[in-house]
Design a protein around this motif. Structure first.
Motif, PDB file in Angstrom:
ATOM      1  N   LEU A  18       0.827  -1.204   0.000  1.00 15.42           N
ATOM      2  CA  LEU A  18       0.000   0.000   0.000  1.00 15.42           C
ATOM      3  C   LEU A  18       0.862   1.254   0.000  1.00 15.42           C
ATOM      4  N   ASP A  19       1.909   1.258   0.812  1.00 19.98           N
ATOM      5  CA  ASP A  19       2.828   2.403   0.859  1.00 19.98           C
ATOM      6  C   ASP A  19       3.440   2.684  -0.501  1.00 19.98           C
ATOM      7  N   ALA A  20       3.868   1.628  -1.176  1.00 20.64           N
ATOM      8  CA  ALA A  20       4.556   1.800  -2.454  1.00 20.64           C
ATOM      9  C   ALA A  20       3.669   2.518  -3.455  1.00 20.64           C
ATOM     10  N   PHE A  21       2.374   2.253  -3.402  1.00 18.46           N
ATOM     11  CA  PHE A  21       1.466   2.955  -4.307  1.00 18.46           C
ATOM     12  C   PHE A  21       1.192   4.374  -3.842  1.00 18.46           C
ATOM     13  N   LEU A  22       0.862   4.552  -2.560  1.00 17.29           N
ATOM     14  CA  LEU A  22       0.495   5.874  -2.079  1.00 17.29           C
ATOM     15  C   LEU A  22       1.658   6.847  -2.124  1.00 17.29           C
ATOM     16  N   LEU A  23       2.893   6.322  -2.066  1.00 19.78           N
ATOM     17  CA  LEU A  23       4.064   7.198  -2.131  1.00 19.78           C
ATOM     18  C   LEU A  23       4.579   7.370  -3.545  1.00 19.78           C
ATOM     19  N   ALA A  24       3.930   6.708  -4.505  1.00 20.97           N
ATOM     20  CA  ALA A  24       4.349   6.849  -5.893  1.00 20.97           C
ATOM     21  C   ALA A  24       3.898   8.200  -6.426  1.00 20.97           C
ATOM     22  N   GLY A  25       4.471   8.587  -7.548  1.00 26.18           N
ATOM     23  CA  GLY A  25       3.973   9.797  -8.186  1.00 26.18           C
ATOM     24  C   GLY A  25       5.046  10.667  -8.778  1.00 26.18           C
ATOM     25  N   LYS A  26       4.590  11.638  -9.523  1.00 29.29           N
ATOM     26  CA  LYS A  26       5.480  12.625 -10.093  1.00 29.29           C
ATOM     27  C   LYS A  26       6.048  13.497  -8.980  1.00 29.29           C
ATOM     28  N   SER A  27       7.035  14.286  -9.300  1.00 28.97           N
ATOM     29  CA  SER A  27       7.723  15.071  -8.272  1.00 28.97           C
ATOM     30  C   SER A  27       6.769  16.008  -7.540  1.00 28.97           C
ATOM     31  N   SER A  28       5.758  16.542  -8.236  1.00 28.79           N
ATOM     32  CA  SER A  28       4.820  17.459  -7.596  1.00 28.79           C
ATOM     33  C   SER A  28       4.024  16.754  -6.512  1.00 28.79           C
ATOM     34  N   ILE A  29       3.585  15.521  -6.776  1.00 26.49           N
ATOM     35  CA  ILE A  29       2.854  14.738  -5.783  1.00 26.49           C
ATOM     36  C   ILE A  29       3.792  14.281  -4.678  1.00 26.49           C
ATOM     37  N   ARG A  30       4.993  13.854  -5.047  1.00 27.59           N
ATOM     38  CA  ARG A  30       5.935  13.339  -4.049  1.00 27.59           C
ATOM     39  C   ARG A  30       6.308  14.405  -3.031  1.00 27.59           C
ATOM     40  N   ALA A  31       6.410  15.646  -3.486  1.00 25.84           N
ATOM     41  CA  ALA A  31       6.735  16.728  -2.564  1.00 25.84           C
ATOM     42  C   ALA A  31       5.660  16.872  -1.484  1.00 25.84           C
ATOM     43  N   LEU A  32       4.399  16.666  -1.856  1.00 26.20           N
ATOM     44  CA  LEU A  32       3.323  16.728  -0.880  1.00 26.20           C
ATOM     45  C   LEU A  32       3.430  15.577   0.117  1.00 26.20           C
ATOM     46  N   HIS A  33       3.708  14.375  -0.395  1.00 20.18           N
ATOM     47  CA  HIS A  33       3.870  13.219   0.490  1.00 20.18           C
ATOM     48  C   HIS A  33       5.038  13.417   1.444  1.00 20.18           C
ATOM     49  N   ASP A  34       6.132  13.994   0.963  1.00 21.29           N
ATOM     50  CA  ASP A  34       7.299  14.216   1.811  1.00 21.29           C
ATOM     51  C   ASP A  34       6.953  15.117   2.992  1.00 21.29           C
ATOM     52  N   GLU A  35       6.142  16.145   2.749  1.00 23.37           N
ATOM     53  CA  GLU A  35       5.738  17.036   3.829  1.00 23.37           C
ATOM     54  C   GLU A  35       4.854  16.301   4.838  1.00 23.37           C
ATOM     55  N   VAL A  36       3.971  15.434   4.355  1.00 22.59           N
ATOM     56  CA  VAL A  36       3.141  14.636   5.260  1.00 22.59           C
ATOM     57  C   VAL A  36       4.014  13.700   6.083  1.00 22.59           C
ATOM     58  N   TYR A  37       4.971  13.025   5.428  1.00 22.18           N
ATOM     59  CA  TYR A  37       5.796  12.049   6.136  1.00 22.18           C
ATOM     60  C   TYR A  37       6.796  12.710   7.088  1.00 22.18           C
ATOM     61  N   SER A  38       7.012  14.001   6.944  1.00 21.67           N
ATOM     62  CA  SER A  38       7.825  14.734   7.917  1.00 21.67           C
ATOM     63  C   SER A  38       6.961  15.303   9.041  1.00 21.67           C
ATOM     64  N   LYS A  39       5.674  14.916   9.047  1.00 22.18           N
ATOM     65  CA  LYS A  39       4.696  15.395  10.030  1.00 22.18           C
ATOM     66  C   LYS A  39       4.555  16.918   9.960  1.00 22.18           C
ATOM     67  N   TYR A  40       4.485  17.402   8.708  1.00 21.71           N
ATOM     68  CA  TYR A  40       4.274  18.826   8.433  1.00 21.71           C
ATOM     69  C   TYR A  40       5.372  19.700   9.052  1.00 21.71           C
ATOM     70  N   SER A  41       6.613  19.269   8.901  1.00 20.25           N
ATOM     71  CA  SER A  41       7.714  20.003   9.532  1.00 20.25           C
ATOM     72  C   SER A  41       7.851  21.419   8.990  1.00 20.25           C
ATOM     73  N   ASN A  42       7.738  21.591   7.684  1.00 25.40           N
ATOM     74  CA  ASN A  42       7.840  22.933   7.115  1.00 25.40           C
ATOM     75  C   ASN A  42       6.655  23.789   7.522  1.00 25.40           C
ATOM     76  N   THR A  43       5.478  23.183   7.532  1.00 33.72           N
ATOM     77  CA  THR A  43       4.281  23.916   7.947  1.00 33.72           C
ATOM     78  C   THR A  43       4.417  24.395   9.383  1.00 33.72           C
ATOM     79  N   PHE A  44       4.873  23.513  10.266  1.00 29.87           N
ATOM     80  CA  PHE A  44       5.046  23.870  11.674  1.00 29.87           C
ATOM     81  C   PHE A  44       6.046  25.013  11.822  1.00 29.87           C
ATOM     82  N   ARG A  45       7.134  24.894  11.094  1.00 32.82           N
ATOM     83  CA  ARG A  45       8.196  25.908  11.198  1.00 32.82           C
ATOM     84  C   ARG A  45       7.716  27.285  10.774  1.00 32.82           C
ATOM     85  N   THR A  46       6.848  27.352   9.779  1.00 28.34           N
ATOM     86  CA  THR A  46       6.468  28.642   9.202  1.00 28.34           C
ATOM     87  C   THR A  46       5.201  29.248   9.808  1.00 28.34           C
TER      88      THR A  46
END
Length: 278
Positions: free
Chosen positions: A167-195
């Motif tokens: 399931l992870d392999a599919f949900l984490l798949a995608g073009k760079s634009s989608i992957r960037a969103l997943h990366d922020e989720v998997y960092s537990k919104y680290s950039n969002t929290f910081r800003t």
């Protein structure tokens, strides 16, 4: 990439409403307890990026008035059709243009949508609409971990890890634009929290377990993860509906079961939360 383009299709909204996990009382308790500790009032909540209303419905009983908005007209149509609260209003609108008066809102809530926002504009809008001492709460979760059961009997750790990784392999798949969103989720919104422009901010985490999902339930969840943009070399040409069938085939093969109706899943969601006072 436009948030509207991802979810603004009727079929996507129906799948989202039918198959996305509902949030538990523990999630609601975490939000409400924080507001009570902050001595907040409960006059008006605004749910931004409300989708078909899962998080709105969870917290509506605690507030005198609720405004819920989403940029997708189809998501809002689903939310209105399912709304059972007379004091909740659903409207089509942008996160960066909350249609509330200045200093009128007690809670701005965002569940699983903040990665699609223009954060500087959104935070400026939040500062405008919140009352002094008002709160912003943002929550999300990674893809669920799965516990596989056959005929109600739990399978091995290896079976669980296989299903979760697939399931992870599919949900984490995608073009760079989608992957960037997943990366922020998997960092537990680290950039969002910081800003977030608040000096009073904190985190919380809640573990939520949903039991006895059927194979059809889980395939619906996969299909609800809309995506014209999901495509990698590993899953080339596999869109959501195709992958849900592939997932079923692989689970049956891995467990040695022929009838998918024998298979159920317990889903564990690790929900993380950002809380800020303005």
């Amino acid at each position: 990439m436009s948030y509207q383009n991802i979810f603004d299709r009727k079929n996507s909204a129906e799948l989202y409403a039918n198959y996305r996990p509902r949030f538990s009382q523990e999630v609601a308790d975490s939000v409400i307890n924080f507001l009570r500790l902050n001595k907040s009032s409960f006059r008006l909540m605004v749910d931004v990026g409300c989708g078909s209303g899962q998080s709105t419905d969870m917290l509506a009983p605690y507030f005198d008035e609720v405004l819920a908005l989403d940029i997708s007209k189809h998501q809002i149509a689903e939310a209105i059709a399912r709304n059972q609260h007379s004091h909740v209003e659903y409207v089509v609108g942008k996160a960066e243009e909350i249609p509330s008066n200045d200093r009128s809102v007690d809670l701005v809530l965002v569940g699983m949508a903040v990665t699609f926002f223009d954060l500087p504009k959104f935070f400026k809008c939040v500062q405008r609409v919140l009352r002094p001492g008002g709160c912003l709460i943002i929550f999300g979760h990674k893809s669920p971990s799965l516990r596989v059961k056959i005929g109600g009997v739990a399978m091995s750790k290896e079976h669980n890890e296989f299903a979760t990784a697939l399931l992870d392999a599919f949900l984490l798949a995608g073009k760079s634009s989608i992957r960037a969103l997943h990366d922020e989720v998997y960092s537990k919104y680290s950039n969002t929290f910081r800003t977030i422009p608040s000096s009073v901010k904190s985190r919380d985490e809640v573990k939520q377990v949903q039991k006895d999902w059927s194979m059809d339930d889980l395939k619906g969840y996969i299909r609800s993860t809309d995506t014209d943009d999901l495509s990698t070399s590993k899953f080339a040409d596999r869109k959501c509906c195709d992958f849900s069938d592939f997932f079923e085939e692989q689970i049956l093969k891995n467990t040695g079961v022929q009838n998918s109706k024998q298979v159920t899943f317990d889903l564990t969601l690790d929900i993380f939360m950002i809380r800020a006072v303005f």
